[in-house]
Design an enzyme around this catalytic site. Structure first.
Site, mmCIF file in Angstrom:
data_model
loop_
_atom_site.group_PDB
_atom_site.id
_atom_site.type_symbol
_atom_site.label_atom_id
_atom_site.label_comp_id
_atom_site.label_asym_id
_atom_site.label_seq_id
_atom_site.Cartn_x
_atom_site.Cartn_y
_atom_site.Cartn_z
ATOM 1 N N LYS A 221 28.766 1.749 36.614
ATOM 2 C CA LYS A 221 28.459 3.006 35.936
ATOM 3 C C LYS A 221 29.746 3.763 35.587
ATOM 4 C CE LYS A 221 24.031 2.560 35.780
ATOM 5 N NZ LYS A 221 23.020 3.322 36.514
ATOM 6 N N ARG A 254 20.954 -2.548 43.063
ATOM 7 C CA ARG A 254 20.852 -3.304 41.806
ATOM 8 C C ARG A 254 22.258 -3.478 41.253
ATOM 9 N NH1 ARG A 254 20.423 -2.068 36.302
ATOM 10 N NH2 ARG A 254 19.052 -3.471 35.107
#
Length: 283
Positions: A221, A254
Site C-alpha cells: 500500500k 492478505r
C-alpha cells in the site's frame, strides 16, 4: 476461532496468509503480469507452494482512479482461474462486488466472497444469504475507487469503520448468515489518509471487540511507501505491517509476497510459543 467457508472450516488459532492473484492488466503493483488464465493458475500453484493458506482471485483492479470493468470481462478473467484453483486443496476467495460474479464463482466451488463494497450492490446480500456455507469478507471503503483518494474520509477513522462494519454485519445476520461465516476488513488505503490508515493499525484491537475475525490488507500500500520511502514492491514494509497486524490480533493477512510473510509469521509464532511456555513454567 474459525472461519466457515463453502468447503473448509478455516482454523484461525494461528494467523493465515491469503495470497493475492490479480487477473488484471492494471493492478497497482503487479498489473499485467497475470493477464492469462494459465499465468494466473501458475501464480496460484506457486503461492500454495510458498505456504498460502487461502488464494484471493480478482478480475477488477480497485486502485484509485480505476474505471469499472464490464461484467462479461470480469467473468472471462476470473472463472477459468477459479475452476482450476478450486482443485489445489486450499480455500479460494474471489475479490468482487458484482452479485452475478458471486453467483458464478460460488457455483464453481469458490469458498469466500471478498467484497470491497461490503455487499452494498443490489443483489449481493441475496447471493451470500442463499448459499448455505460460503465465507464473506466485509470491507470498509469510503467513496468510490475512482475518487476515494481525492476526497478521503475526515475525522477519527476507527469508530467510523467499526460502525459501518457492524451495520453491514447486522444486515447479513438478519438474513440468516451465521457469525462464523463473516470476516471484517478495515479497508486500508480505501478512501483514508496515511494517518488514518496507521491509526487503524495502532488501534486495531478496537475492531476485535465484536468477536469477528479480522483480515488485514497492507501489502504494497502507498501509505507504507509514504512513511518508509521504500519503492514498489515495498517488501520490507509490507512484511512489517503484516506482522504488526498479526501481533494486534488480525487472523488473516492478505499479501502479494507469501513466502516472505509466512517465514516472518513463523518467527513470530515461535517467539509467542516461547513466551507462553515461560508463563506456564512460572505458574
Amino acid at each position: 476461532m474459525h472461519w466457515q467457508t463453502s468447503r473448509f472450516q478455516i482454523d484461525l488459532a494461528q494467523p493465515r496468509v491469503m495470497g493475492i492473484v490479480n487477473v488484471t492488466p492494471d493492478s497497482f503493483s503487479d498489473g499485467g503480469s497475470l493477464g492469462s488464465s494459465k499465468a494466473a493458475l501458475e501464480r496460484c500453484e506457486q503461492l500454495v507452494r510458498d505456504g498460502a493458506h487461502i488464494l484471493d482471485i480478482g478480475g477488477e483492479s480497485s486502485r484509485p482512479g480505476t474505471p469499472p470493468v464490464a461484467l462479461e470481462e470480469e467473468l472471462a478473467r476470473v472463472l477459468p482461474v477459479v475452476k482450476d484453483a478450486a482443485r489445489l486443496g486450499v480455500p479460494v476467495s474471489v475479490d468482487t462486488y458484482k452479485p452475478e460474479v458471486m453467483r458464478a464463482v460460488l457455483d464453481l466451488g469458490a469458498d469466500i466472497v471478498n467484497d470491497i463494497r461490503a455487499l452494498r450492490q443490489p443483489g449481493a446480500v441475496d447471493e451470500v444469504a442463499r448459499h448455505p456455507h460460503c465465507g464473506v469478507c466485509l470491507m470498509h471503503m469510503h467513496g468510490e475507487p475512482q475518487t476515494m483518494q481525492r476526497a478521503p474520509m475526515e475525522g477519527d477513522a476507527v469508530p467510523q469503520v467499526l460502525a459501518f462494519l457492524r451495520e453491514r454485519t447486522r444486515v447479513l445476520r438478519e438474513r440468516g448468515v451465521a457469525a462464523d461465516r463473516i470476516c471484517w476488513d478495515a479497508g486500508i488505503g480505501f478512501g483514508k489518509t496515511v494517518e488514518q490508515n496507521f491509526a487503524l493499525l495502532a488501534r486495531q484491537q478496537e475492531l476485535l471487540a465484536d468477536g469477528y475475525a479480522l483480515l488485514a490488507g497492507w501489502s504494497r500500500k502507498s501509505s507504507l511507501g509514504t512513511v518508509s520511502g521504500e519503492p514498489l514492491p515495498r517488501l520490507a514494509s509490507s512484511v512489517a505491517a503484516a506482522l504488526l497486524a498479526v501481533e494486534r490480533g488480525a487472523r488473516i493477512v492478505r499479501v502479494h509476497d507469501v513466502r516472505e510473510t509466512v517465514a516472518a509469521i513463523k518467527v513470530w509464532a515461535a517467539t509467542q510459543s516461547a513466551l507462553d511456555g515461560h508463563a506456564g513454567n512460572k505458574t
